[in-house]
Write an enzyme that holds these catalytic residues in place. Structure first.
Site, short mmCIF file in Angstrom:
data_model
loop_
_atom_site.label_atom_id
_atom_site.label_comp_id
_atom_site.label_asym_id
_atom_site.label_seq_id
_atom_site.Cartn_x
_atom_site.Cartn_y
_atom_site.Cartn_z
N SER B 27 0.82 -1.21 0.00
CA SER B 27 0.00 0.00 0.00
C SER B 27 0.87 1.27 0.00
O SER B 27 0.73 2.13 -0.88
CB SER B 27 -0.93 -0.03 1.22
N GLY B 187 -8.30 -3.56 -1.23
CA GLY B 187 -8.13 -3.11 0.15
C GLY B 187 -6.80 -2.40 0.34
O GLY B 187 -6.70 -1.40 1.07
N ASP B 188 -5.77 -2.90 -0.31
CA ASP B 188 -4.45 -2.27 -0.25
C ASP B 188 -4.31 -1.08 -1.18
O ASP B 188 -3.56 -0.15 -0.89
CB ASP B 188 -3.37 -3.28 -0.69
N LEU B 189 -4.98 -1.12 -2.33
CA LEU B 189 -4.58 -0.23 -3.42
C LEU B 189 -5.37 1.08 -3.54
O LEU B 189 -4.98 1.96 -4.30
CB LEU B 189 -4.63 -0.98 -4.76
#
Lengths: 417, 417
Positions: B27, B187-189
């Site tokens: 992230s 969720g990370d990006l």
């Protein structure tokens, strides 16, 4: 162009910046929504001949009696518009009329940024493309969002077409099953984020050396680029599976598991986390079980391990399963439906999601996006309800375009604005 | 701080801007990758005691003989790092050592931006949090990416936990079926994109009035906020289904359909598009069929209509079905696997996806993200291969931190850098 912005506090990052907004539907309007949240004055240009942005006609609507699937009063507003129209002023101009185009260019001369999301080539055909605007305003930042880029194909770009072409549909689901369309329209929603990044970067450049420019973002390029952050390509070449459904055997125990009243997610890829999972299950003996003692062993016995985890979760309410896991230090969460997720108290407290207001009827109880960035110094928020069609035509044409009352009356008479 | 940046061309928007990068994994590094692509000098700080960013140890690796699942030479580099490490300099500092922390603060005094993605509270505990840096550099922009916000929970935020909590898992799949984990780690990006927007907005503010600040982005808030752009909430309240699988009956004909050799996506919500679908199917008679003549009728008979479309697509190669539909003006596309999608010639031409280079072995044939924004004036690109661990320690400590050769030698001797 600070003179027209006495309504802006100075520590909104884009205070004093004027955006002329030619966007419709979702992708472009989300970009200008964020610019408005950052403090820009966003002037939404809508076509009086078609009733304005098509998102004004997305059912459901909100009115005096709450939600309904059809409009019944002039002040009823679509939920889409209540969300996307905030911190924007609405003016009407028919750009297909030569006088409309001229009026647009009079405004364009006095703004900092233009944003459009027509299909590639359309803005040029209308005479409101980058070259047209640059001719009257050499330092303008002109941002285009299109399906395949300003120099790309002219095919109709709809979210699911972009999803299909980007490869993302084959990143979900079990191996060998049909591709999976994602209900969150990521085909539409990535490009505006890159468009805002590009617009802000161009503004930094212009603040330094005065240069304007064209910023050009493709919906397909944005989503495909994001996909390429994960090495799907290399994984495939070394024989690692790309699609693994809701589990991820190489990180076992890892996945989505059924609880008594729903589903939970848990992630236990490290020894520490895996031990926490075993303790939560009341099976500390598994910590020393040779099948599960190391990550390599857990990956080898992933199916067996996941069955055991599932047998434990299945008999419990999800809240209990999650709190037991978290109590053992394991990353875990209930899998929420959108309506619940949007009401997460922490997300509301941080104003990442906010309640939408109707311009006449006030608080609606419906949730929409905030600007999900917290600034310790800047004042960033979406605090002005969406306007009705053409609500600010008079004010904006006079203050930003410098048109006289008579000129505006004539344009209105002719149906151009 | 232009003196240290003779290697930057002036029309990179962030030319002359120095970023101290404390991020690891995906992230945070994706945020600093974009800042590097926009022209910032990004100094990646890695812990020599742990071998640096964990992404250096994500299999597969690339070396002299191409890809492999294990490292066999010092110059082998993980594909993740080859992608995310570009346009960054790597230095090693052990921040748990008091001398390491002091060295960090000597650098922090002379930079514009710090980015970190520790769990909430960790940077403060290490003595490298916003307050610590502001004490030595009042105008610093300090950007934090965390799972639930700098003031939020300290739970471990992994992509699938964020997906579960955000509601997105219930936007895909058929109604009543299990939630769907998306393989693209949204969720990370999402958080890094908002973190870049926040950082650039804060820079615009600072260029105007000199104020530094903390920019705080939550992974959960970013994704949930994006989800709230669609009125899932209102749709549910008026009884419209949220999950409809690969079809979307209210836009019929619309969905993913099986072809002879794969799947295709098509969208025909308007009369014009629907007529195009009927013509493509060789069934112009359906245009006047009362079951399908209007949008309302098509929605009412969506199941029947989708079965007819599927019967037509099933007998054809997907390329043929798509070209026939596009020939009739219908938005349609083949559903591609990631490896093919990444090699779309248009996406490569626009450098939204680019080939990754290994610092010693050159072109790899593997694809990774470009900056998916085209600027007509600025020079934005990811043109420097990822560094090995600590490759720039000497240079950066001397040029940005002002440390003497002897000081650096002593720190190195002590294992602090």
């Amino acid at each position: 162009m600070t003179d027209v912005h006495t309504d802006r506090t100075p520590n909104r990052p884009l205070a004093g910046t004027v955006v002329l907004d030619l966007t419709t539907a979702l992708s472009g309007p989300y970009a200008t929504l964020l610019l408005g949240g950052l403090g820009a004055t966003v002037v939404k240009v809508e076509n009086p001949a078609t009733g304005g942005d098509s998102a004004r006609y997305n059912s459901p609507y909100y009115g005096q009696d709450g939600l309904s699937t059809a409009r019944s009063a002039d002040t009823d507003m679509s939920v889409s518009m209540m969300g996307r129209g905030r911190n924007k002023k609405s003016i009407t101009i028919n750009l297909k009329d030569a006088r409309g185009r001229e009026t647009f260019l009079r405004l364009a001369r006095n703004v900092d940024i233009v944003v459009e999301n027509y299909a590639a080539g359309t803005a040029d055909r209308l005479g409101v493309g980058y070259r047209d605007v640059r001719a009257v305003n050499p330092s303008v930042i002109y941002t285009s969002i299109s399906g395949f880029g300003a120099d790309g194909g002219t095919g109709k770009a709809m979210d699911s077409i972009i999803q299909a072409m980007s490869g993302v549909m084959y990143t979900a689901g079990e191996p060998g099953t049909d591709p999976v369309r994602f209900g969150l329209p990521v085909g539409d929603l990535l490009a505006p984020l890159f468009a805002v990044i590009g617009t802000l970067a161009a503004k930094i450049q212009r603040d330094r050396d005065g240069a304007g420019q064209h910023v050009d973002v493709s919906m397909l390029g944005a989503l495909t680029s994001l996909l390429s952050t994960e090495p799907f390509d290399a994984l495939e070449q070394v024989g690692m599976p790309l699609r693994t459904g809701n589990a991820l055997p190489r990180l076992a125990p890892f996945g989505i598991f059924p609880a008594e009243d729903g589903q939970i997610a848990l992630c236990g890829p490290t020894d520490t986390f895996a031990r926490g999972v075993f303790r939560a299950m009341g099976r500390p003996d598994l910590i020393d079980d040779e099948r599960f003692a190391t990550r390599d062993q857990r990956v080898r016995h992933a199916t067996e391990l996941h069955e055991m985890v599932g047998a434990w979760t299945r008999g419990r309410p999800r809240a209990e399963a999650v709190s037991t896991l978290i109590g053992q230090g394991v990353p875990a969460a209930e899998v929420l439906e959108p309506a619940n997720a949007l009401r997460n108290p922490e997300v509301l407290r941080r104003e990442e999601v906010v309640e939408l207001d109707h311009p006449q009827h006030g608080a609606t109880g419906l949730m929409g996006p905030g600007v999900p960035i917290r600034f310790s110094y800047c004042d960033v928020r979406l605090d002005q309800p969406a306007p009705h069609l053409g609500e600010h035509t008079q004010e904006v044409l006079a203050r930003i375009g410098g048109l006289s009352a008579q000129e505006i009356a004539e344009l209105r008479e002719a149906g151009v604005v």
